[in-house]
Design a protein around this motif. Structure first.
Motif, PDB file in Angstrom:
ATOM      1  N   ASP A   1      -4.464  10.901 -13.693  1.00 52.76           N
ATOM      2  CA  ASP A   1      -4.535  12.194 -13.880  1.00 52.76           C
ATOM      3  C   ASP A   1      -5.049  12.643 -12.416  1.00 52.76           C
ATOM      4  N   ALA A   2      -4.244  13.779 -11.992  1.00 56.79           N
ATOM      5  CA  ALA A   2      -4.736  14.541 -10.796  1.00 56.79           C
ATOM      6  C   ALA A   2      -5.535  15.879 -11.515  1.00 56.79           C
ATOM      7  N   LEU A   3      -7.021  15.795 -10.958  1.00 56.27           N
ATOM      8  CA  LEU A   3      -7.670  16.863 -11.766  1.00 56.27           C
ATOM      9  C   LEU A   3      -7.738  17.895 -10.779  1.00 56.27           C
ATOM     10  N   GLU A   4      -7.347  17.843  -9.525  1.00 53.89           N
ATOM     11  CA  GLU A   4      -6.976  18.732  -8.377  1.00 53.89           C
ATOM     12  C   GLU A   4      -6.043  18.289  -7.562  1.00 53.89           C
ATOM     13  N   ASP A   5      -5.476  18.889  -6.559  1.00 52.13           N
ATOM     14  CA  ASP A   5      -4.591  18.504  -5.639  1.00 52.13           C
ATOM     15  C   ASP A   5      -5.329  17.171  -4.951  1.00 52.13           C
ATOM     16  N   SER A   6      -4.621  16.198  -5.140  1.00 48.81           N
ATOM     17  CA  SER A   6      -5.164  14.784  -4.648  1.00 48.81           C
ATOM     18  C   SER A   6      -4.229  13.878  -3.756  1.00 48.81           C
ATOM     19  N   ALA A   7      -4.489  13.093  -2.945  1.00 48.14           N
ATOM     20  CA  ALA A   7      -3.815  12.057  -2.162  1.00 48.14           C
ATOM     21  C   ALA A   7      -4.821  10.822  -2.346  1.00 48.14           C
ATOM     22  N   ILE A   8      -3.874   9.838  -2.810  1.00 51.61           N
ATOM     23  CA  ILE A   8      -4.546   8.311  -3.064  1.00 51.61           C
ATOM     24  C   ILE A   8      -3.919   7.449  -2.156  1.00 51.61           C
ATOM     25  N   LEU A   9      -4.551   6.120  -2.089  1.00 54.33           N
ATOM     26  CA  LEU A   9      -3.953   5.177  -1.571  1.00 54.33           C
ATOM     27  C   LEU A   9      -4.275   3.860  -2.494  1.00 54.33           C
ATOM     28  N   LEU A  10      -2.867   3.493  -2.928  1.00 56.23           N
ATOM     29  CA  LEU A  10      -2.845   2.605  -3.996  1.00 56.23           C
ATOM     30  C   LEU A  10      -2.446   1.535  -3.140  1.00 56.23           C
ATOM     31  N   THR A  11      -3.192   0.277  -3.521  1.00 58.07           N
ATOM     32  CA  THR A  11      -3.008  -0.910  -2.760  1.00 58.07           C
ATOM     33  C   THR A  11      -3.078  -1.911  -4.095  1.00 58.07           C
ATOM     34  N   VAL A  12      -1.945  -2.761  -4.054  1.00 60.83           N
ATOM     35  CA  VAL A  12      -1.547  -3.808  -5.009  1.00 60.83           C
ATOM     36  C   VAL A  12      -1.285  -5.211  -4.315  1.00 60.83           C
ATOM     37  N   ALA A  13      -1.781  -6.160  -4.827  1.00 59.48           N
ATOM     38  CA  ALA A  13      -1.662  -7.427  -4.676  1.00 59.48           C
ATOM     39  C   ALA A  13      -0.683  -8.039  -5.814  1.00 59.48           C
ATOM     40  N   LYS A  14       0.573  -8.179  -5.936  1.00 55.51           N
ATOM     41  CA  LYS A  14       1.426  -8.687  -7.127  1.00 55.51           C
ATOM     42  C   LYS A  14       1.002 -10.076  -7.323  1.00 55.51           C
TER      43      LYS A  14
ATOM     44  N   GLN B   1       0.792  -1.196   0.070  1.00 57.97           N
ATOM     45  CA  GLN B   1      -0.141  -0.010   0.016  1.00 57.97           C
ATOM     46  C   GLN B   1       0.832   1.193   0.112  1.00 57.97           C
ATOM     47  N   THR B   2       0.694   2.168  -1.013  1.00 53.44           N
ATOM     48  CA  THR B   2       1.460   3.076  -1.132  1.00 53.44           C
ATOM     49  C   THR B   2       0.501   4.403  -0.880  1.00 53.44           C
ATOM     50  N   LEU B   3       0.824   5.716  -0.315  1.00 50.73           N
ATOM     51  CA  LEU B   3       0.089   6.764  -0.345  1.00 50.73           C
ATOM     52  C   LEU B   3       0.771   7.813  -1.572  1.00 50.73           C
ATOM     53  N   LEU B   4       0.072   8.339  -2.302  1.00 53.14           N
ATOM     54  CA  LEU B   4       0.569   9.279  -3.467  1.00 53.14           C
ATOM     55  C   LEU B   4       0.007  10.485  -3.318  1.00 53.14           C
ATOM     56  N   ALA B   5       0.670  11.753  -3.278  1.00 56.67           N
ATOM     57  CA  ALA B   5       0.067  12.846  -3.382  1.00 56.67           C
ATOM     58  C   ALA B   5       0.349  13.365  -4.528  1.00 56.67           C
ATOM     59  N   LEU B   6      -0.469  14.058  -5.082  1.00 59.01           N
ATOM     60  CA  LEU B   6      -0.416  14.806  -6.599  1.00 59.01           C
ATOM     61  C   LEU B   6      -0.704  15.961  -6.661  1.00 59.01           C
ATOM     62  N   THR B   7      -0.166  17.018  -7.228  1.00 65.07           N
ATOM     63  CA  THR B   7      -0.885  18.305  -7.412  1.00 65.07           C
ATOM     64  C   THR B   7      -1.555  18.366  -8.744  1.00 65.07           C
ATOM     65  N   ALA B   8      -2.510  19.169  -8.718  1.00 62.74           N
ATOM     66  CA  ALA B   8      -3.442  19.404  -9.933  1.00 62.74           C
ATOM     67  C   ALA B   8      -2.842  19.335 -11.226  1.00 62.74           C
ATOM     68  N   GLY B   9      -3.026  18.490 -11.989  1.00 69.64           N
ATOM     69  CA  GLY B   9      -2.372  18.442 -13.439  1.00 69.64           C
ATOM     70  C   GLY B   9      -1.201  17.408 -13.536  1.00 69.64           C
ATOM     71  N   THR B  10      -0.883  16.935 -12.495  1.00 70.31           N
ATOM     72  CA  THR B  10       0.085  15.996 -12.466  1.00 70.31           C
ATOM     73  C   THR B  10      -0.361  14.688 -12.907  1.00 70.31           C
ATOM     74  N   THR B  11       0.387  13.664 -13.852  1.00 71.05           N
ATOM     75  CA  THR B  11       0.080  12.515 -14.505  1.00 71.05           C
ATOM     76  C   THR B  11       0.906  11.399 -14.127  1.00 71.05           C
ATOM     77  N   LEU B  12       0.610  10.453 -13.720  1.00 72.69           N
ATOM     78  CA  LEU B  12       1.393   9.439 -13.629  1.00 72.69           C
ATOM     79  C   LEU B  12       1.140   8.710 -15.169  1.00 72.69           C
ATOM     80  N   ALA B  13       2.183   8.797 -15.731  1.00 72.18           N
ATOM     81  CA  ALA B  13       2.257   8.153 -17.270  1.00 72.18           C
ATOM     82  C   ALA B  13       1.564   6.670 -17.356  1.00 72.18           C
TER      83      ALA B  13
END
Length: 109
Positions: A95-108, A39-51
């Motif tokens: 894409d962050a449409l506004e300043d955002s924080a997400i919790l990414l959960t991955v089970a490999k 589990q990873t917390l990611l914070a992104l400012t508005a307009g930032t993209t994870l390609a």
């Protein structure tokens, strides 16, 4: 046992993202590369993209703050605070449409 405040982490990492030239900040909340669950917390400012990138396994995005758009092929899903998005088993971007924080959960796989 360990307890974390996702709200406090989101606030802290949004501040770091705003101060960063990349417009993002992240921290591993649980697990790691050697474990199945991460589990990873990611914070992104508005307009930032994870390609666009490959799906690393079963994964979800929980929107802790703000508004994001996850896109895969011709499909896209918008999530706002409190939403949970199931990541499709395909290449996708975020894409962050506004300043955002997400919790990414991955089970490999």
């Amino acid at each position: 046992m360990r307890k974390l405040s996702l709200d406090a982490l989101a606030r802290e990492h949004l501040e770091q993202a705003v101060a960063s030239s990349s417009g993002r900040s992240a921290t591993t909340v649980h697990g790691g590369h050697e474990l199945v669950l991460r589990q990873t917390l990611l914070a992104l400012t508005a307009g930032t993209t994870l390609a666009e990138h490959e799906n690393p396994g079963e994964a979800t995005v929980q929107v802790l703050r703000g508004r994001v758009r996850l896109a895969s092929g011709d499909d896209s899903w918008e999530g706002r605070t409190g939403d949970l998005i199931l990541i499709p088993p395909a290449r996708h971007s975020l894409d962050a449409l506004e300043d955002s924080a997400i919790l990414l959960t991955v089970a490999k796989r």
